[in-house]
Design a protein around this motif. Structure first.
Motif, mmCIF file in Angstrom:
data_model
loop_
_atom_site.group_PDB
_atom_site.id
_atom_site.type_symbol
_atom_site.label_atom_id
_atom_site.label_comp_id
_atom_site.label_asym_id
_atom_site.label_seq_id
_atom_site.Cartn_x
_atom_site.Cartn_y
_atom_site.Cartn_z
ATOM 1 N N VAL A 40 0.852 -1.184 0.000
ATOM 2 C CA VAL A 40 0.000 0.000 0.000
ATOM 3 C C VAL A 40 0.888 1.234 0.000
ATOM 4 O O VAL A 40 1.822 1.335 0.789
ATOM 5 C CB VAL A 40 -0.905 0.043 1.249
ATOM 6 N N MET A 41 0.604 2.159 -0.904
ATOM 7 C CA MET A 41 1.249 3.466 -0.868
ATOM 8 C C MET A 41 0.155 4.510 -0.692
ATOM 9 O O MET A 41 -0.706 4.675 -1.544
ATOM 10 C CB MET A 41 2.043 3.721 -2.153
ATOM 11 N N LYS A 42 0.163 5.179 0.445
ATOM 12 C CA LYS A 42 -0.933 6.064 0.798
ATOM 13 C C LYS A 42 -1.045 7.256 -0.145
ATOM 14 O O LYS A 42 -0.035 7.836 -0.560
ATOM 15 C CB LYS A 42 -0.770 6.569 2.231
ATOM 16 N N ARG A 43 -2.284 7.598 -0.460
ATOM 17 C CA ARG A 43 -2.551 8.722 -1.360
ATOM 18 C C ARG A 43 -2.652 10.028 -0.587
ATOM 19 O O ARG A 43 -2.204 11.070 -1.053
ATOM 20 C CB ARG A 43 -3.845 8.468 -2.122
ATOM 21 N N TYR A 131 9.228 -2.747 0.717
ATOM 22 C CA TYR A 131 10.152 -1.801 1.338
ATOM 23 C C TYR A 131 10.031 -0.406 0.734
ATOM 24 O O TYR A 131 10.057 0.602 1.445
ATOM 25 C CB TYR A 131 11.587 -2.315 1.218
ATOM 26 N N LEU A 132 9.893 -0.344 -0.578
ATOM 27 C CA LEU A 132 9.841 0.963 -1.234
ATOM 28 C C LEU A 132 8.603 1.748 -0.820
ATOM 29 O O LEU A 132 8.685 2.938 -0.507
ATOM 30 C CB LEU A 132 9.879 0.787 -2.757
ATOM 31 N N SER A 133 7.455 1.090 -0.800
ATOM 32 C CA SER A 133 6.250 1.792 -0.366
ATOM 33 C C SER A 133 6.321 2.107 1.124
ATOM 34 O O SER A 133 5.759 3.107 1.582
ATOM 35 C CB SER A 133 4.996 0.986 -0.710
ATOM 36 N N SER A 134 7.019 1.280 1.894
ATOM 37 C CA SER A 134 7.198 1.571 3.321
ATOM 38 C C SER A 134 7.936 2.893 3.509
ATOM 39 O O SER A 134 7.580 3.709 4.367
ATOM 40 C CB SER A 134 7.980 0.452 4.005
ATOM 41 N N LEU A 135 8.959 3.106 2.704
ATOM 42 C CA LEU A 135 9.696 4.373 2.770
ATOM 43 C C LEU A 135 8.765 5.549 2.504
ATOM 44 O O LEU A 135 8.813 6.578 3.180
ATOM 45 C CB LEU A 135 10.847 4.370 1.761
ATOM 46 N N SER A 136 7.914 5.382 1.501
ATOM 47 C CA SER A 136 6.975 6.443 1.172
ATOM 48 C C SER A 136 5.989 6.701 2.304
ATOM 49 O O SER A 136 5.658 7.847 2.613
ATOM 50 C CB SER A 136 6.206 6.069 -0.112
ATOM 51 N N ASN A 137 5.540 5.629 2.958
ATOM 52 C CA ASN A 137 4.517 5.752 3.999
ATOM 53 C C ASN A 137 5.055 6.286 5.319
ATOM 54 O O ASN A 137 4.275 6.585 6.236
ATOM 55 C CB ASN A 137 3.862 4.386 4.244
ATOM 56 N N MET A 138 6.377 6.418 5.435
ATOM 57 C CA MET A 138 6.961 6.929 6.672
ATOM 58 C C MET A 138 6.493 8.340 6.983
ATOM 59 O O MET A 138 6.356 8.716 8.147
ATOM 60 C CB MET A 138 8.488 6.885 6.588
ATOM 61 N N LYS A 139 6.218 9.121 5.958
ATOM 62 C CA LYS A 139 5.776 10.500 6.192
ATOM 63 C C LYS A 139 4.459 10.516 6.952
ATOM 64 O O LYS A 139 4.298 11.252 7.934
ATOM 65 C CB LYS A 139 5.640 11.253 4.872
#
Length: 329
Positions: A40-43, A131-139
């Motif tokens: 999941v990459m949050k919108r 992992y890549l989407s996890s980085l994005s979701n850190m914000k």
């Protein structure tokens, strides 16, 4: 097949690069809601969020209680005590609030009887292999964790009595919380802050650093591979050379992963006073080459624990013969 996989990887890297640049350059992200496999990459970055949850544990109630930050006066109902210190524990990639070794940290703090323990769970946004989407979701995770932090201070907690403890990506989330506060946090403990892609693409606002709190202490156990290298905080502790830990067996990736998790295990054991960790001042490199620690004999050694002096500065080398039992999920 490679074209498909490579395309996904490249697209992910582009998204991560977009995510970690200044917000003004990342507006396109709000137009995307990218879901693939279990990832999941949050919108949208709005808090509270149903995929980021907070749980409170207290010495009298050592079981999870879901905290709803929309209700300002419920902390006392949960058993929260204003006179106690508070810790926010944030897991890393592919973790949850109740997996080991996060549960070890929780239980270690509860054993002291003087802490309210808050677990930050963002597990739906950081599943393997995402992992890549996890980085994005850190914000979003840091933004919502900052809402929890404010919720606690509004209930009467002093900033000086709040510590954020994060493992791996969770360590960077602890640092990013201050981006969403009017006053930066007092203390952060980073447990082997994550290195993959963060070191290459992470801006100052994206990764843990000494400017994120008045006191930033870091423990390195897999530096240079899964964990960050060198001096990250005000005081860093390079354990057994910083890269590989005794007791970690198996193939290379398992040894690295085990060593990465040992930062949490060692810290939990030191809180419970099961292991005596003593740091000796040394040069600022971590990991260390075998036999070359660069010890500084003109400075005092100190004990590594929750009670490590806030005034500690520089790199400290820790030698542990003890093979602390630390299973991890």
């Amino acid at each position: 097949m490679c074209n498909i996989k490579c395309g996904i990887i490249l697209f992910g890297i582009l998204i991560v690069a977009t995510q970690i640049v200044p917000e003004s350059e990342a507006n396109l992200m709000s137009m995307l809601d990218f879901r693939y496999f279990r990832c999941v990459m949050k919108r949208e970055w709005k808090c509270p969020d149903s995929e980021i949850n907070f749980f409170l544990y207290t010495p009298e109630r050592p079981f999870k209680q879901w905290v709803d930050v929309r209700h300002k006066h419920l902390l006392d109902v949960y058993g929260w005590k204003q006179h106690r210190k508070n810790v926010l524990i944030v897991h890393g990639f592919n973790g949850t609030h109740d997996k080991t070794p996060m549960s070890f940290l929780r239980d270690a703090y509860l054993s002291r009887k003087d802490y309210n323990v808050f677990m930050v769970d963002w597990s739906p946004l950081t599943r393997f292999p995402c992992y890549l989407s996890s980085l994005s979701n850190m914000k979003l995770a840091s933004q919502c964790a900052a809402q929890l932090y404010s919720y606690i201070t509004q209930a009467g907690a002093l900033a000086r009595k709040i510590t954020c403890v994060g493992h791996s990506l969770g360590a960077h989330i602890c640092g990013m919380i201050s981006n969403h506060l009017t006053e930066k946090q007092y203390k952060i403990v980073g447990l082997d802050p994550a290195r993959p892609l963060v070191s290459a693409y992470g801006s100052r606002l994206f990764r843990l650093g000494r400017d994120d709190a008045h006191v930033v202490q870091v423990i390195h156990t897999n530096a240079g591979f899964l964990g960050e290298t060198g001096l990250v905080g005000h005081a860093d502790f390079c354990v057994n050379g910083g890269r590989l830990q005794p007791g970690c067996k198996g193939h290379f990736m398992r040894i690295a992963r085990c060593s990465h998790f040992m930062s949490s295990c060692y810290f939990a054991a030191s809180i419970k006073k099961k292991v005596r960790m003593v740091g000796v001042p040394c040069d600022t490199t971590c990991p260390k080459e075998r036999g070359r620690w660069g010890i500084h004999y003109n400075r005092r050694a100190l004990r590594v624990s929750e009670d490590t002096p806030d005034s500690a500065r520089g790199m400290y080398c820790v030698s542990l013969d003890h093979e602390e039992a630390c299973p991890f999920d």
